[in-house]
Design a protein around this motif. Structure first.
Motif, PDB file in Angstrom:
ATOM      1  N   SER A  77       1.003  27.033 -14.022  1.00  0.00           N
ATOM      2  CA  SER A  77      -0.155  26.286 -14.502  1.00  0.00           C
ATOM      3  C   SER A  77      -1.424  26.656 -13.735  1.00  0.00           C
ATOM      4  O   SER A  77      -1.376  27.060 -12.574  1.00  0.00           O
ATOM      5  CB  SER A  77       0.084  24.775 -14.331  1.00  0.00           C
ATOM      6  N   THR A  78      -2.559  26.490 -14.414  1.00  0.00           N
ATOM      7  CA  THR A  78      -3.854  26.510 -13.743  1.00  0.00           C
ATOM      8  C   THR A  78      -4.207  25.065 -13.424  1.00  0.00           C
ATOM      9  O   THR A  78      -4.282  24.222 -14.320  1.00  0.00           O
ATOM     10  CB  THR A  78      -4.934  27.134 -14.631  1.00  0.00           C
ATOM     11  N   ILE A  79      -4.396  24.785 -12.135  1.00  0.00           N
ATOM     12  CA  ILE A  79      -4.602  23.413 -11.674  1.00  0.00           C
ATOM     13  C   ILE A  79      -5.972  23.302 -11.018  1.00  0.00           C
ATOM     14  O   ILE A  79      -6.330  24.113 -10.160  1.00  0.00           O
ATOM     15  CB  ILE A  79      -3.502  23.004 -10.675  1.00  0.00           C
ATOM     16  N   ALA A  80      -6.728  22.311 -11.442  1.00  0.00           N
ATOM     17  CA  ALA A  80      -8.045  22.054 -10.858  1.00  0.00           C
ATOM     18  C   ALA A  80      -7.970  20.799 -10.004  1.00  0.00           C
ATOM     19  O   ALA A  80      -7.353  19.808 -10.398  1.00  0.00           O
ATOM     20  CB  ALA A  80      -9.096  21.881 -11.947  1.00  0.00           C
TER      21      ALA A  80
ATOM     22  N   ILE B  80      -3.923  21.278 -15.682  1.00  0.00           N
ATOM     23  CA  ILE B  80      -3.771  19.988 -14.998  1.00  0.00           C
ATOM     24  C   ILE B  80      -4.990  19.759 -14.112  1.00  0.00           C
ATOM     25  O   ILE B  80      -5.378  20.649 -13.349  1.00  0.00           O
ATOM     26  CB  ILE B  80      -2.497  19.966 -14.119  1.00  0.00           C
ATOM     27  N   LEU B  81      -5.576  18.581 -14.213  1.00  0.00           N
ATOM     28  CA  LEU B  81      -6.669  18.194 -13.321  1.00  0.00           C
ATOM     29  C   LEU B  81      -6.180  17.097 -12.391  1.00  0.00           C
ATOM     30  O   LEU B  81      -5.600  16.106 -12.839  1.00  0.00           O
ATOM     31  CB  LEU B  81      -7.872  17.678 -14.120  1.00  0.00           C
TER      32      LEU B  81
ATOM     33  N   VAL C  98      -3.878  14.872 -16.617  1.00  0.00           N
ATOM     34  CA  VAL C  98      -4.727  14.425 -15.509  1.00  0.00           C
ATOM     35  C   VAL C  98      -3.915  13.549 -14.562  1.00  0.00           C
ATOM     36  O   VAL C  98      -3.192  12.646 -15.005  1.00  0.00           O
ATOM     37  CB  VAL C  98      -5.947  13.634 -16.019  1.00  0.00           C
ATOM     38  N   ILE C  99      -4.031  13.841 -13.268  1.00  0.00           N
ATOM     39  CA  ILE C  99      -3.463  12.980 -12.226  1.00  0.00           C
ATOM     40  C   ILE C  99      -4.641  12.338 -11.504  1.00  0.00           C
ATOM     41  O   ILE C  99      -5.415  13.014 -10.828  1.00  0.00           O
ATOM     42  CB  ILE C  99      -2.595  13.779 -11.237  1.00  0.00           C
TER      43      ILE C  99
END
Length: 266
Positions: A2-5, A70-71, A106-107
């Motif tokens: 995943s690409t996670i921000a 995912i943010l 979103v977390i």
């Protein structure tokens, strides 16, 4: 992968970013200043300058959220500093940007501050009943994100944070006249903060609330006295009269949904 921000590369966000990179993810991070952006260039994280105000977002928000799977929202409310800003309005701006960018997961990092100090023993099954500005704004932000129909959202409510050079006893050492010394502490180490976030990602555990607090709850007096002695500081001094107001934050979902076991003892 995943690409996670990570919105907010601070005390928790930066080591989380480093660990996610080591696990093979593409990681983006946001900071509020050009100086911080330059400082973090050496970590290999894609860093973007993003400043969220009550009425707009300034900086590189579009590029920051582009192609993100995912943010993780790690933006402290800053309400203890009496800045006068409205945290809920700021997070509403961020949520609009998240929806426009079509981020699917979103977390949201929240706080056990949503529970009032007089609520006794609480779990995720108990409704928060905040009585102060901070708690009400935290709860408003949680509800904002949960009402979003464009993304799957999970809320993690962290207890008192410690780890690295961060230890709350440093602000209490030597103080006198403190009250409620028999009340339980609700703490979590930075390593467990990261562990819980990773568990949410790898269990794909969205649509949940997690009270992320170490299951050990020594009294404030016991805990901070021990911590002060270990650091060679003068212990804080609590009044001897009994107090019956307390909050103990426990979790049902950490075990049942994530199967997570805490790594650090208090």
């Amino acid at each position: 992968m995943s690409t996670i921000a990570i919105a907010g590369l601070g005390w928790l966000g930066l080591p989380l970013a480093v660990q996610l990179q080591e696990l093979g993810h593409t990681v983006k991070g946001s900071v509020t200043s050009k100086e911080k952006k330059a400082q973090l260039a050496s970590y290999g994280v894609d860093v973007y300058q993003v400043e969220i105000a009550e009425d707009e977002i300034r900086g590189e928000i579009t590029n920051f959220l582009a192609n993100v799977d995912i943010l993780i929202v790690l933006i402290p409310p800053g309400l203890r500093r009496n800045t006068g800003h409205n945290h809920a309005l700021r997070m509403a701006q961020l949520l609009d940007a998240v929806q426009n960018a079509l981020v699917k997961k979103v977390i949201l990092i929240s706080s056990t501050g949503v529970y009032d100090d007089s609520q006794g023993v609480v779990t995720e099954a108990d409704a928060p009943k905040p009585q102060d500005v901070k708690g009400n704004q935290l709860l408003e932000v949680e509800q904002l994100f949960f009402k979003s129909s464009t993304s799957d959202n999970t809320v993690i409510r962290f207890g008192g944070l410690y780890g690295g050079s961060r230890n709350p006893v440093k602000y209490l050492a030597g103080r006198t006249g403190l009250t409620n010394g028999d009340a339980p502490v609700n703490m979590i180490h930075r390593q467990d903060c990261i562990g819980v976030i990773l568990a949410v990602i790898y269990k794909n555990a969205y649509g949940h609330i997690f009270n992320a607090v170490n299951p050990e709850h020594p009294s404030k007096k016991e805990y901070y006295t021990t911590q002060a002695e270990q650091l060679g500081l003068e212990p804080p001094h609590y009044n001897s009269e009994e107090e019956h107001v307390y909050k103990q934050v426990d979790s049902i979902n950490i075990k049942s949904v994530l199967g997570y076991s805490f790594q650090k003892n208090l």
